[in-house]
Motif scaffolding. Structure first.
Motif, mmCIF file in Angstrom:
data_model
loop_
_atom_site.group_PDB
_atom_site.id
_atom_site.type_symbol
_atom_site.label_atom_id
_atom_site.label_comp_id
_atom_site.label_asym_id
_atom_site.label_seq_id
_atom_site.Cartn_x
_atom_site.Cartn_y
_atom_site.Cartn_z
ATOM 1 N N LEU A 7 34.453 53.342 28.116
ATOM 2 C CA LEU A 7 35.861 53.022 28.217
ATOM 3 C C LEU A 7 36.196 51.892 27.247
ATOM 4 O O LEU A 7 35.379 51.009 27.011
ATOM 5 C CB LEU A 7 36.222 52.602 29.644
ATOM 6 N N GLU A 12 38.816 49.794 30.594
ATOM 7 C CA GLU A 12 37.823 49.303 31.564
ATOM 8 C C GLU A 12 38.440 48.459 32.679
ATOM 9 O O GLU A 12 38.202 48.737 33.866
ATOM 10 C CB GLU A 12 36.717 48.524 30.849
ATOM 11 N N TRP A 15 40.505 50.726 34.927
ATOM 12 C CA TRP A 15 39.666 51.605 35.741
ATOM 13 C C TRP A 15 39.058 50.852 36.924
ATOM 14 O O TRP A 15 39.077 51.328 38.054
ATOM 15 C CB TRP A 15 38.573 52.243 34.890
ATOM 16 N N ARG A 16 38.550 49.664 36.678
ATOM 17 C CA ARG A 16 37.950 48.875 37.756
ATOM 18 C C ARG A 16 38.989 48.487 38.808
ATOM 19 O O ARG A 16 38.726 48.534 40.011
ATOM 20 C CB ARG A 16 37.251 47.643 37.193
#
Length: 150
Positions: A7, A12, A15-16
């Motif tokens: 990513l 990133e 997404w987290r």
């Protein structure tokens, strides 16, 4: 954006954060409802889907699909609601193998009583933390994502 590989720098953290919300939000909504109404989020969703269905009833397979529950899980939830007089389960007349769940007046009463609590929880946990100017765009993006998942 690349479809393979790691990513990117913007992807990133998003997404987290999304994964954290996916795990934590249902737990928080469930806690709020259970503490104030005695209904779990899953029970609330079952009652809500039945209330919106034609004749306030759905085949168990359709109810499972609408609530994203397995066949065995929807059976346990409906059986629990039935034991409290909020739902009635009966054989589906068109197919002896299937069952239909029907919302009872008591179930509708419980749903209506729980609605303000659920709404307040949704506002506190989600809506109050979003930029209102981007809601329409976010809704379109999440709807598109949901269509790809169905």
């Amino acid at each position: 954006m690349s479809v393979d590989g790691p990513l990117g720098a913007q992807e990133e953290p998003f997404w987290r954060a999304l994964m954290r919300v996916i795990v934590a939000l249902p737990r928080s909504l469930d806690d709020d409802l259970l503490r104030s109404t005695g209904l779990t989020l899953t029970e609330y969703l079952v009652l809500m889907n039945l209330s919106e269905a034609e004749n306030q009833e759905l085949r168990m397979t359709d109810l499972a699909s609408a609530t994203a529950l397995s066949a065995s899980r929807i059976t346990r939830v409906v059986d629990a609601l039935q034991s409290r007089g909020q739902v009635v389960k009966r054989r589906y007349e068109g197919d002896a193998r299937g069952n239909v769940a029907t919302l009872t007046p008591e179930g509708l009463k419980r749903l209506r009583a729980a609605y303000p609590v659920h709404l307040a929880s949704a506002r506190k946990r989600v809506m109050g933390n979003l930029d209102g100017r981007s809601l329409s765009a976010m809704a379109r993006q999440f709807e598109a994502m949901g269509e790809h998942l169905d």
